[in-house]
Design an enzyme around this catalytic site. Sequence first.
Site, short mmCIF file in Angstrom:
data_model
loop_
_atom_site.label_atom_id
_atom_site.label_comp_id
_atom_site.label_asym_id
_atom_site.label_seq_id
_atom_site.Cartn_x
_atom_site.Cartn_y
_atom_site.Cartn_z
N SER A 157 -11.15 -7.01 4.52
CA SER A 157 -11.30 -7.47 6.39
C SER A 157 -9.66 -6.84 6.28
O SER A 157 -10.00 -8.14 5.96
CB SER A 157 -12.20 -8.40 6.32
OG SER A 157 -12.47 -8.73 7.87
N THR A 162 -12.60 0.75 10.14
CA THR A 162 -13.22 0.98 11.26
C THR A 162 -12.32 1.58 11.65
O THR A 162 -13.05 2.54 12.56
CB THR A 162 -13.85 -0.25 11.78
OG1 THR A 162 -14.62 -1.41 10.77
CG2 THR A 162 -14.59 0.16 12.90
N GLY A 432 -13.96 -3.41 1.48
CA GLY A 432 -13.39 -3.29 0.07
C GLY A 432 -13.07 -4.71 -0.77
O GLY A 432 -14.48 -5.88 -0.09
#
Length: 1371
Positions: A157, A162, A432
């Site tokens: 994160s 994205t 991930g």
Amino acid sequence: MYTRVWIPDPEDVWRAAEIVKDYTEGDSILYLKLEDETPLEYRIGPKDNALPFLRNPDILVGENDLTALSYLHEPAVLHNLKVRFTESNHIYTYCGIVLVAINPYEQLQIYGEEVINAYSGQNMGDMDPHIFAVAEEAYKQMARYERNQSIIVSGESGAGKTVSAKYAMRFFATVGGSANDTNVEEKVLASSPIMEAIGNAKTTRNDNSSRFGKYIQIGFDRSYHIIGANMRTYLLEKSRVVFQAEDERNYHIFYQLCASASLPEFKDLALTSAEDFIFTSQGENIFIEGVNDAEDFEKTREAFTLLGVNDSNQSSIFRIIASILHLGNVEICSERDGDSCHILNDPHLTHFCQLLGVELEQMEHWLCHRKLVTTSETYVKNVSRKQAANARDALAKHIYAHMFDWIVEYVNKSLHTSSKQHSFIGVLDIYGFETFEINSFEQFCINYANEKLQQQFNQHVFKLEQEEYMKEQIPWTLIDFYDNQPCIDVIEAKLGILDLLDEECKVPKGTDQNWCQKLYDRLSSSVHFQKPRMSNTSFIVIHFADKVEYQCDGFLEKNRDTVYEEQINILKASKFQLVADLFQDTNKDSSISTSSSSKSSRVNVRAAKPTPKVPNKEHRKTVGHQFRSSLQLLMETLNATTPHYVRCIKPNDVKEAFSFESRRAVQQLRACGVLETIRISAAGYPSRWTYPDFFNRYRVLMKKSDMTEGDKKLVCRNLLETLVKDPDKFQFGKTKIFFRAGQVAYLEKLRADKFRSACIKIQKTVRGWLQRVRYQKIRKSAINLQRYGRGYMNKWLLVSAIYLPSPPPQFLLHHKAIIIQKHVQGWLTRRKFRRARNAAITIQCAYRRMRAKRELKQLKIEARSAQHLKKLNTGMENKIVQLQRKMDDQAYCNHLLSPSSPCLPLTPLSFFSLSPPHPLSPSSSPCLPRPLSPRLLEAQLQSQARKHKDELAAFNTQIELLKDDIEKKQEILNHTMSLSPEAQVEYSVQQEITRLTNDNLVRTLQPPTPPLIHYELKDMKPHAVSATVPCLPAYILFMCIRHADYINDDQKVHSLLTSTINAIKKVLKVQIQSSTHTYGLKFHTYFNAFMTQNTAKQNEHCLKNFDLAEYRQVLSDLSIQIYQQLIKVAEHMMQPMIVSAMLESESIPSLAGVKPMGYRNRSSSMDGEGPGSYTLEALIKQLGQFHGVMGEHGLDPEIAGQVVRQLFYSINAVTLNNLLLRKDVCSWSTGMQLRYNISQMEEWLRGKNLHQSGAVVNIEPVIQAAQLLQVKKKTSQDAEFTGRVLTSVLFVVQIVKILNLYTPLNEFEERVTVSFIRNIQNRLQDRNDVPMLLVDTKHTFPVLFPYTPSALSLETLHIPANLSLDFLTRV
């Protein structure tokens, strides 16, 4: 020079050092010196440290591809990434087939449309690493091999997954835009803001973290245009709806809706600030710095509208979101006994029921009660306050998850197409590997998915490695690589973690503690499972990336995902259709929303297996089972495609721009599999060179005798066998040489030593020359001093002889003897020289006489041969024929000029009539033909006979048609005579109307001059008229218009111009011919508007009866269109040549050096002989051809200059853009090559007299870029000179980019320091530049059409007979 190594460091992970004392095998201490000159005794041995890793040469540091490093290991990878990221600000780096992307935490100007155009069509290794390069590679492989592709984007994160996936989809939308007006690509991009709003949230690590995984399939047709898309989602984090940790937020859509609550259409939602709702305020900070939730909400609504979600459905979605916020604020009060609870008159519950259209009493009751069903009876049970609150939160999560699934399904419907999908590219944006202080069910599923993806990644890398070895016919030895199947078995095998979890969920009173105890009992024997020492409610799984401890609390509840059936039934009975539809299928998977449903599976690779309906909700699949099934489907899809990998790295936890923390980075590199790729590659032959690249790089190590051999493979083989004695250190493939780790560094050392030795030799020679020059100067000075001294002494002796007593007789005798000896020795030497010279002349004469006799003999033999006579007579026959033809032409002209000739013109007017001659006469002119030779006369008679034969057949056909027409008219006459007088009149009127209509239709459909227009625009070749009159077609058309004006035929003028314009437009659509362009460009200038510059004679030729002003704008627009198409065609032909000719070809031989390349080799490295390799000479030749064609067509020189200026702008734009996106060409040698190439092009401009056209100004940016590569870039004085002189036309961002990309090609150059770049930026900070990195390659300069009066007299215009325009007659 000391050997440089890497040693472990607790803070920086790895630290650089140098060995200062020789190491011998068996030593226990290694004596080192750190970079700060601190000495260190480094203990090594079995119980201490292993030998340290060797460092790579400085020339290899900062490489685009990590596999280009000679020493492949963790510290080398980490250091290379750090140098590229912090010093050069490069966020992308290749690692074999993997693109490593580091989050810069800063907006970069490298994603514009001009960058997309620059990467489109390029090979992956030709440009700097970029997400667009990976996307282009996937798109190209899909088109080339007709195989589906996948781009797998992973990372923790905040690493930028994205954004990377979004840019990949933007590339596909731009390059593969829809072929029609459906705007599918815009819809694909519009899905991103929607999914970000409902699936992304702020976390402690990322302000826009995706809390779900998604796989988007972009479908293409056979022309590789986007026709549709489809989305699958994985494991939405539903717990975030009801709980957020400190400094985190709920999903963006909640805050966006609250920020827009004041809008009139949202008054009924009864919303206030997000701080007033429990579900949005637990993180204690509802804002994100730099984010405007209200503006983002408008973008979300626009995206909904673009995807076809009507206002009614949008309103229902917002009502559901608002109802969830109100549900979170419902207060549940406990009864005194503690086993029951109730809800007082809570306004939030009222709003919740009103917004969802359900009964308030029913919902209030079933929030505090539950129904228990046994085999014999059903009864209602009170629940405690805690159980009721859990049920309320579960209902909120359930509602949001179903709304999320509905939106995804609607997006898929909007992106679905009825067209047949030929292929697709999938973009996987998935979480991930994650490890936190407290790891729960979500982290377990995420890490399980990463285990599966890592296994697929390892197998794919291993497979590619094996294919490479087999393709190059290298002996393949099995390389051991990490297989994480045992870890996967612990999770998903029978009686594994998931299996035991599902089993415990079926037990009526199953608990997390009981399940944890079963794990200890069943899995303790596995090496990938451990029990913590200090806990009985957690377990440890040893993943491929790290060891993770999971807390068991909440696993069963999250896996069951239990929602009370009574509450769902109330929602089913909602008076709002959308709310009721959300919960109709109670057996629908609530946690995993995939595209395997029947409504959206039409675009998938394969449909999911149909799930049988189970009436009992107790047998509904658990979340773990659903996730495992969807993950298996994903793996099948990925295995059926060609994968491309993007690994996103988070450089620091404080979100600081271009700050690199080695400890955080190395954790992610280990977790994402990059280091495993390095290990697999390093286990074999990691360094690979093509034979031409190896030859160019290391030819300095070869002998001169080796360079003469033509076979470069043999030369490379001989060199390596000489330099590297161990044959296992390298292997020879078909096209490449494979090296073990460290061998390239060894060769680089030999090369550097050779250069150093050469430098020393050059320095020695230069110093020797300088010393000799100095010695000669000293010697000359000494001789001068001696001469003056001797002169002075002689003068003194003379004076002494005169004024002093006479010298003794012995001295005089000695002096006379010296004089006699001098004359005798001179005479003897001269006599010897004359004898030698006479002997040499005699020998030369004899030899020359012998050669002259031989030549005379040979000439006599040749003179008597027939071949000699043939050469003498060569061309005589042609000259005789030409003289005969010239005499015939002269006689013909004399005949025409004689007073008795009937061919003299009777009027000064000159124009052409388009009326065809009489069919029976070959020509309308009364002049007799010129005398012809018998052979030509015979051919003409035969042609005339064939022509008469064809005319006779045409007349016979015409007679037959006339007979049929007479018969028809006779029938009409008989029919008319049989009618009454009134009917006869009516019938005659109808016949006349029909005839007039047909005649008008025929005139409209048939152009009046089809032969002329067709011939001039399609058949006439430029070279056929360029030798006579340039732009002859334009003159012919103008004279035809003059004829129509002379006879005052308005219809003919209109038809001629209309036919010409339509024919030119048709040719522009069908053909791309330069001749058409020029005729159109020239034709538009012959109008009365330019009469002011005409001569008196030309004014006589102007139109008298018609004003063609209405056609002037049409022809002007047509000329601009022709010019633009000419530019487009020329740029299209030059486009593939520019980069190779300007940047890659060696115009100055042996100047450019080839650096070690990695897995992504440059496409141009194959010896420059491929079909895509062009030299500067080829580019200049192409420019010369364009200029020659324009000259052939008689194009105005000023327009030709404008064309050349535009082409030079295109050369500048393409060259500079590639220079700004390629690290391998930003070097001193490339700057030298580029400057030489530009000088050659300037020389071409001067040779064509085009240096005043403005073309040189257009290539000024490339000139300054080349100078920037060549100047010194070290001191502050260099920075001042650079900022003052070399940056006038380059933007600051371009200057900084070039300096960051600058790459030394050998050890004698130095990299550009960060301080120098900062110095340049500070000096140029006052400039108000546009922050544009790349040049717009589509920019076109406006064209200006000059008027150049014609010096041609129309009376003298002659049409060559070879043009076959016999239907034109001069009148």
